[in-house]
Design an enzyme around this catalytic site. Structure first.
Site, PDB file in Angstrom:
ATOM      1  N   ASN A   4      71.867  25.838  54.745  1.00 13.65           N
ATOM      2  CA  ASN A   4      70.560  26.296  56.458  1.00 13.65           C
ATOM      3  C   ASN A   4      71.361  26.750  56.628  1.00 13.65           C
ATOM      4  O   ASN A   4      72.717  26.797  57.744  1.00 13.65           O
ATOM      5  CB  ASN A   4      70.697  24.825  56.096  1.00 13.65           C
ATOM      6  CG  ASN A   4      70.599  24.438  57.830  1.00 13.65           C
ATOM      7  OD1 ASN A   4      69.458  25.717  57.900  1.00 13.65           O
ATOM      8  ND2 ASN A   4      70.784  23.867  58.765  1.00 13.65           N
ATOM      9  N   LYS A   6      70.416  28.051  59.857  1.00  7.31           N
ATOM     10  CA  LYS A   6      70.098  27.774  61.022  1.00  7.31           C
ATOM     11  C   LYS A   6      70.105  29.005  61.974  1.00  7.31           C
ATOM     12  O   LYS A   6      69.186  29.632  61.124  1.00  7.31           O
ATOM     13  CB  LYS A   6      71.364  27.441  61.716  1.00  7.31           C
ATOM     14  CG  LYS A   6      71.635  25.886  61.148  1.00  7.31           C
ATOM     15  CD  LYS A   6      73.495  25.283  61.789  1.00  7.31           C
ATOM     16  CE  LYS A   6      74.337  24.192  60.650  1.00  7.31           C
ATOM     17  NZ  LYS A   6      74.245  23.457  61.350  1.00  7.31           N
ATOM     18  N   HIS A  90      66.233  17.912  60.784  1.00  3.74           N
ATOM     19  CA  HIS A  90      67.835  17.805  60.142  1.00  3.74           C
ATOM     20  C   HIS A  90      67.954  17.204  61.320  1.00  3.74           C
ATOM     21  O   HIS A  90      66.917  17.309  62.318  1.00  3.74           O
ATOM     22  CB  HIS A  90      68.016  19.667  60.546  1.00  3.74           C
ATOM     23  CG  HIS A  90      69.519  20.197  60.856  1.00  3.74           C
ATOM     24  ND1 HIS A  90      69.908  20.074  61.168  1.00  3.74           N
ATOM     25  CD2 HIS A  90      69.762  20.815  59.586  1.00  3.74           C
ATOM     26  CE1 HIS A  90      70.898  20.039  61.059  1.00  3.74           C
ATOM     27  NE2 HIS A  90      71.393  20.414  59.536  1.00  3.74           N
ATOM     28  N   GLU A  92      70.258  18.526  63.998  1.00  6.38           N
ATOM     29  CA  GLU A  92      69.526  19.436  65.031  1.00  6.38           C
ATOM     30  C   GLU A  92      68.208  19.857  65.524  1.00  6.38           C
ATOM     31  O   GLU A  92      67.759  19.385  67.004  1.00  6.38           O
ATOM     32  CB  GLU A  92      70.162  20.462  65.024  1.00  6.38           C
ATOM     33  CG  GLU A  92      71.541  20.763  64.598  1.00  6.38           C
ATOM     34  CD  GLU A  92      71.993  21.616  63.628  1.00  6.38           C
ATOM     35  OE1 GLU A  92      71.689  22.689  63.251  1.00  6.38           O
ATOM     36  OE2 GLU A  92      72.996  21.372  63.594  1.00  6.38           O
ATOM     37  N   GLU A 162      73.509  13.858  55.838  1.00 10.11           N
ATOM     38  CA  GLU A 162      73.899  14.308  56.946  1.00 10.11           C
ATOM     39  C   GLU A 162      74.943  13.229  58.497  1.00 10.11           C
ATOM     40  O   GLU A 162      74.350  13.643  59.297  1.00 10.11           O
ATOM     41  CB  GLU A 162      73.125  15.643  57.236  1.00 10.11           C
ATOM     42  CG  GLU A 162      73.249  16.459  56.033  1.00 10.11           C
ATOM     43  CD  GLU A 162      72.651  17.889  56.498  1.00 10.11           C
ATOM     44  OE1 GLU A 162      73.249  18.651  56.369  1.00 10.11           O
ATOM     45  OE2 GLU A 162      71.381  18.133  58.293  1.00 10.11           O
ATOM     46  N   GLY A 168      78.782  20.708  61.143  1.00  4.85           N
ATOM     47  CA  GLY A 168      79.622  21.694  61.736  1.00  4.85           C
ATOM     48  C   GLY A 168      81.079  21.113  62.562  1.00  4.85           C
ATOM     49  O   GLY A 168      81.455  22.385  64.015  1.00  4.85           O
ATOM     50  N   SER A 208      79.680  18.939  56.568  1.00  5.38           N
ATOM     51  CA  SER A 208      81.445  20.220  56.604  1.00  5.38           C
ATOM     52  C   SER A 208      81.452  20.419  55.381  1.00  5.38           C
ATOM     53  O   SER A 208      82.412  20.150  54.929  1.00  5.38           O
ATOM     54  CB  SER A 208      82.164  19.062  57.730  1.00  5.38           C
ATOM     55  OG  SER A 208      81.800  19.283  58.852  1.00  5.38           O
TER      56      SER A 208
HETATM   57  C1  PEP Z   1      73.814  21.626  58.129  1.00  3.84           C
HETATM   58  O1  PEP Z   1      73.690  21.724  59.033  1.00  3.84           O
HETATM   59  O2  PEP Z   1      72.905  21.030  57.753  1.00  3.84           O
HETATM   60  C2  PEP Z   1      75.656  20.855  57.621  1.00  3.84           C
HETATM   61  C3  PEP Z   1      75.485  20.321  56.923  1.00  3.84           C
HETATM   62  O3  PEP Z   1      75.940  22.400  58.758  1.00  3.84           O
HETATM   63  P1  PEP Z   1      77.756  22.387  58.224  1.00  3.84           P
HETATM   64  O4  PEP Z   1      77.943  22.186  56.734  1.00  3.84           O
HETATM   65  O5  PEP Z   1      78.308  23.431  59.017  1.00  3.84           O
HETATM   66  O6  PEP Z   1      78.344  20.723  58.313  1.00  3.84           O
END
Ligand code: PEP
Length: 252
Positions: A4, A6, A90, A92, A162, A168, A208
């Site tokens: 992803n 973003k 997601h 976000e 998630e 992040g 992460s």
């Molecule tokens: C994501 O945005 O779906 C995600 C898991 O980000 P990160 O791996 O940076 O934590």
């Protein structure tokens, strides 16, 4: 393993990534790969991915077929641009753009109608985890997302757990924390749609993921893959992730 990206990378940067990444994918990988760049990068990515084993995905879609929705993109447009996958719900989008479980459900239907495989995200906030609400929140999100979907459609989905506190932040869920929620999701699917479907739906972990932690996460019985943000932006790092050590993967 789904990347992803973003709101990172211009079309040229996407091309640069793929020109380095694609030739280094070894044959006989233990996973499928999907890359989800920003909308405007899709044509450049589609051109380079055609004939490769890597699938193309978008990060969002509008639930309507077409109309006066300034700034929005439909499922048909994504399919025509070469997408086979789309990330839906997601955290976000839920937190910054007010997406509800009901809207997520409508977006899933729009994606399926257009032959796209939805990658549906669920996950709890830190305060929900600290107040022991994790399973309740995830259950509400999964049931809300899948409401009124026939079993045949559910079997076409990918789910992604998630935890929001892990996205992040550099704080990954421990394999035990992730496995507990993945198993709970598997059980919800089993209760509602039966064992066959619950075992067939891929449940990704996201939050992460890094080259250093992917192998131990992938050893968990109910973790079928990863949704990777930051660590998917550099070809070397995403290559290490797709090359995770699968030697100890137990067949289900
Ligand atoms: C994501 O945005 O779906 C995600 C898991 O980000 P990160 O791996 O940076 O934590």
């Amino acid at each position: 393993m789904a990347a992803n990206w973003k709101m990172y990378k211009t079309p040229r940067e996407t091309e640069e990534f793929l020109r380095v990444f694609l030739p280094q994918i070894p044959s006989g990988l233990a996973c499928d790969i999907v890359i989800c760049p920003p909308f405007v990068d899709l044509p450049a990515a589609a051109a380079l991915l055609s004939g490769s084993p890597v699938g193309l995905g978008a990060q969002n879609l509008n639930e309507n077929a077409e109309g006066a929705y300034t700034g929005e993109i439909s499922g048909a447009m994504l399919a025509a641009a070469g997408c086979r996958f789309v990330v839906i719900g997601h955290s976000e989008r839920r937190q910054l753009f007010g997406e509800t479980d009901d809207r997520v459900n409508k977006k899933i239907q729009a994606a399926l109608k257009n032959g796209l495989t939805p990658i549906v995200c669920v996950g709890e906030t830190l305060s929900e985890r600290e107040s022991n609400q994790t399973i309740k929140v995830v259950e509400r999100q999964v049931k809300g997302a899948l409401e009124n979907l026939p079993s045949a459609e559910v079997s076409r989905l990918i789910l992604a757990y998630e935890p929001i506190w892990a996205i992040g932040t550099g704080k990954t869920a421990t394999p035990a924390q992730a496995q507990e929620v993945h198993l709970a999701i598997r059980d919800i699917l089993k209760d509602q749609y039966g064992s066959l479907i619950s075992l067939g739906v891929r449940i990704l972990y996201g939050g992460s993921i890094k080259p250093e932690n992917i192998s131990e996460l992938m050893q968990c019985e109910d973790i079928d893959g990863g949704l990777v943000g930051g660590a998917s932006l550099k070809p070397e790092s995403f290559l290490s992730i797709v090359n995770f050590d699968s030697k100890r993967l137990a067949p289900r």
